[in-house]
Design a protein around this motif. Structure first.
Motif, PDB file in Angstrom:
ATOM      1  N   VAL A 192      38.599  44.210  37.550  1.00 20.75           N
ATOM      2  CA  VAL A 192      39.255  43.999  38.839  1.00 20.75           C
ATOM      3  C   VAL A 192      40.729  43.691  38.646  1.00 20.75           C
ATOM      4  CG1 VAL A 192      39.404  42.394  40.787  1.00 20.75           C
ATOM      5  CG2 VAL A 192      37.195  43.341  40.135  1.00 20.75           C
ATOM      6  N   LYS A 193      41.042  42.802  37.708  1.00 22.40           N
ATOM      7  CA  LYS A 193      42.448  42.430  37.481  1.00 22.40           C
ATOM      8  C   LYS A 193      43.269  43.631  37.007  1.00 22.40           C
ATOM      9  CE  LYS A 193      42.068  37.485  36.509  1.00 22.40           C
ATOM     10  NZ  LYS A 193      42.322  36.420  35.508  1.00 22.40           N
ATOM     11  N   VAL A 194      42.699  44.438  36.118  1.00 19.89           N
ATOM     12  CA  VAL A 194      43.417  45.619  35.626  1.00 19.89           C
ATOM     13  C   VAL A 194      43.677  46.590  36.771  1.00 19.89           C
ATOM     14  CG1 VAL A 194      43.220  47.665  34.155  1.00 19.89           C
ATOM     15  CG2 VAL A 194      42.662  45.416  33.233  1.00 19.89           C
ATOM     16  N   ALA A 195      42.673  46.807  37.608  1.00 21.18           N
ATOM     17  CA  ALA A 195      42.841  47.728  38.745  1.00 21.18           C
ATOM     18  C   ALA A 195      43.918  47.225  39.704  1.00 21.18           C
ATOM     19  CB  ALA A 195      41.519  47.915  39.475  1.00 21.18           C
ATOM     20  N   LEU A 196      43.898  45.932  40.003  1.00 14.72           N
ATOM     21  CA  LEU A 196      44.880  45.381  40.935  1.00 14.72           C
ATOM     22  C   LEU A 196      46.300  45.463  40.386  1.00 14.72           C
ATOM     23  CD1 LEU A 196      42.930  42.214  42.143  1.00 14.72           C
ATOM     24  CD2 LEU A 196      43.479  44.216  43.518  1.00 14.72           C
TER      25      LEU A 196
END
Length: 433
Positions: A192-196
Motif C-alpha cells: 500500500v505504501k509503495v503504491a501511494l
C-alpha cells in the motif's frame, strides 16, 4: 507536516485526502494543541466530545464548519466504559459496538464523512487502499460501501485472519474489492505504501489511504479516550489509566495524543502479542522491525508498526519515551489462559486481542497495583469464535450487524505479495472502467 519533514506543510483537508505525505512520512500537526478539560460539555455525547476535541485541528480549514456534522455522522454508537463487577477498580472500554464489531469503525466512518465533503478536481474515482490484519478492512468497506465515485481495495494476508473476518472483508461487493495476499500483513502494508508513493501510478489511478497512517483515521480515535477519561475524572477526580492492545500502534497513539493535549489520562500501557518489536524497544533494545509471526490475536500481527514514526515525532527524546511507556508481550498460551479463566470464573468473554490487555492487567494486580485501569476492548469475541468458543465451552452471541454480514456471500481475489502485482491490479481496474 510530515514526520520526515521533507514535504511542504498542508491543510488538514489535504492531509486527509492524501493519506501519506509525498516523502513517505506520516502527516502530523505542526504541534499538538492543548485543551482544558473544563471546555468539554459534561452532559455531551461522544460526538460532542469529538467535535470539541478535534476543533483545533480543523480551525481555518474548509471542513471546520462541517466538523460537528461529521462527528454526528460518524459517532452514532457508544463506546461505554463498563465496570467489571468481579474486579474493583477495573473497567472495560468497549469499542466494538459499531457496524463491524471492532474499534476501527470510529475512524473509518469519520474518514468517510470527511472525504464525502471534500471537493475533488479530478472526476475519476478515488481509490482507497487499505492494508488490514483483520478488522480495518471491514470497517473501511462498511464506511465507504456504495459511496459514489469511490472504490476501496482491501489487502489482507491470506489465511492469517479469522474466518469471520475474511467473510466480512469479501461480503460487500459493489465498489469494494478484497485481495487475498500470499504473504503477511507487513507485506500488505508495504504494498500500500509503495503504491501511494508511486507518482506515475497516482497519475493513472488517484489514490488515498484509510489505514491508521491516515490522519483522518487517527484523530477521531482520540475521542473515545477523551470521553471515557473525562467521565471518570468528573466522577472521581482522578486520572484514568489505559491498557491498549497494540499492533500497528495507531490506537495507542490516539490515547497518547489525547493525554498530550491535556485530557485527564494517566498511565498508558501497551499489550502486544508475541510480535516483540515494541516490547523489545521499550526494554532498551534498538528499534528493529522484523517479520511478523502469526498469533491468536491476528489483528496485532505486525512486525513493523508504521505509527512508530508518529511516536518518535511526538516524543523525540528516546530516553524520555522509554520511561513514558511500557509494552509487554503476551504469548498464545497466556491468551488462551486469560480467555478461559475469566470466562469460567467471572463470566466475562474477551476476544484474543482484548485478552492481551486483560492479561497485562492481571499481571499488574498480582504485583499489587490497585489503580483504576481501563482495559480497551477492541473487538467483539464473536469475530473470533474459532478461538474463543473452544476455550469458554459455549457459543458467543453474534451482534446483529455482524450476523447480517455473515449471511451474505463473500469472495476475494488472490494476489502475490509484490508491489508489481498490486500495481498491475490497480491499472487493470482503470482499463476496465
Amino acid at each position: 507536516m510530515s514526520t520526515r519533514a521533507s514535504s511542504p506543510a498542508v491543510s488538514i483537508s489535504q492531509a486527509i485526502a492524501a493519506g501519506l505525505a509525498p516523502d513517505g512520512g506520516l502527516y502530523v500537526p505542526e504541534k499538538l494543541p492543548t485543551l482544558d478539560p473544563a471546555a468539554f460539555d459534561p452532559h455531551g455525547s461522544l460526538a460532542h466530545t469529538a467535535a470539541t476535541l478535534l476543533a483545533p485541528f480543523f480551525a481555518g480549514d474548509a471542513l471546520a464548519y462541517e466538523l460537528p456534522a461529521i462527528c454526528a455522522e460518524a459517532f452514532t454508537f457508544d463506546a461505554p466504559l463498563r465496570p467489571l463487577p468481579a474486579h474493583p477498580g477495573t473497567l472495560m472500554l468497549e469499542l466494538f459496538h459499531g457496524p463491524t464489531s471492532a474499534f476501527k469503525d470510529f475512524g473509518a466512518r469519520f474518514l468517510a464523512a470527511c472525504l464525502r465533503r471534500l471537493p475533488r478536481a479530478d472526476a475519476r474515482p478515488l481509490t482507497i487502499l487499505v492494508a488490514t490484519s483483520g478488522d480495518t478492512g471491514a470497517a473501511v468497506a462498511a464506511a465507504f460501501h456504495r459511496q459514489p465515485n469511490v472504490r476501496v481495495v482491501i489487502l489482507y494476508p491470506d489465511g492469517l485472519v479469522s474466518p469471520r473476518q475474511a467473510h466480512q472483508l469479501g461480503c460487500f461487493g459493489d465498489n469494494i474489492t478484497a485481495l487475498r495476499v500470499a504473504g503477511r500483513f507487513d507485506d500488505c502494508q508495504r504494498m500500500v505504501k509503495v503504491a501511494l508513493n508511486d507518482a506515475a501510478l497516482q497519475a493513472e489511478v488517484p489514490m488515498s489511504s484509510a489505514n491508521s497512517i491516515s490522519l483522518g483515521r487517527l484523530l477521531p480515535q482520540m475521542s473515545y479516550y477523551a470521553h471515557a477519561a473525562l467521565g471518570w475524572w468528573r466522577e472521581h477526580g482522578t486520572l484514568l489509566n489505559f491498557i491498549v492492545p497494540t499492533g500497528n500502534l495507531g490506537n495507542a497513539m490516539a490515547c497518547l495524543w489525547a493525554r498530550e493535549m491535556g485530557l485527564p489520562i494517566g498511565e498508558v500501557r501497551l499489550a502486544c502479542n508475541a510480535n516483540a518489536t515494541l516490547p523489545d524497544y521499550f526494554s532498551g533494545h534498538d528499534y528493529q522491525p522484523r517479520e511478523a509471526v502469526a498469533t491468536l490475536a491476528n489483528a496485532m500481527d505486525v512486525g513493523a508498526p508504521s505509527n512508530f514514526e508518529r511516536l518518535r515525532w511526538t516524543f523525540p527524546d528516546e530516553t524520555k519515551l522509554r520511561h513514558l511507556l511500557h509494552a509487554h508481550c503476551v504469548d498464545d498460551d497466556s491468551i488462551r489462559q486469560t480467555i478461559t479463566s475469566h470466562a469460567h470464573e467471572h463470566g466475562e468473554v474477551f476476544c484474543p486481542h482484548t485478552a492481551t490487555a486483560m492479561h497485562e492487567l492481571d499481571r499488574l494486580r498480582a504485583a499489587g497495583d490497585a489503580s483504576a485501569w481501563a482495559v480497551v476492548a477492541t473487538a467483539h469475541a464473536a469475530k473470533f469464535e474459532s478461538v474463543v468458543e473452544p476455550l469458554t465451552g459455549r457459543p458467543v452471541a453474534i451482534p446483529t450487524a455482524l450476523s447480517a454480514m455473515l449471511g451474505r456471500p463473500a469472495e476475494a481475489e488472490s494476489i502475490a505479495a509484490s508491489d508489481k502485482a498490486l500495481r498491475a491490479r490497480l491499472l487493470l481496474d482503470r482499463v476496465e472502467r
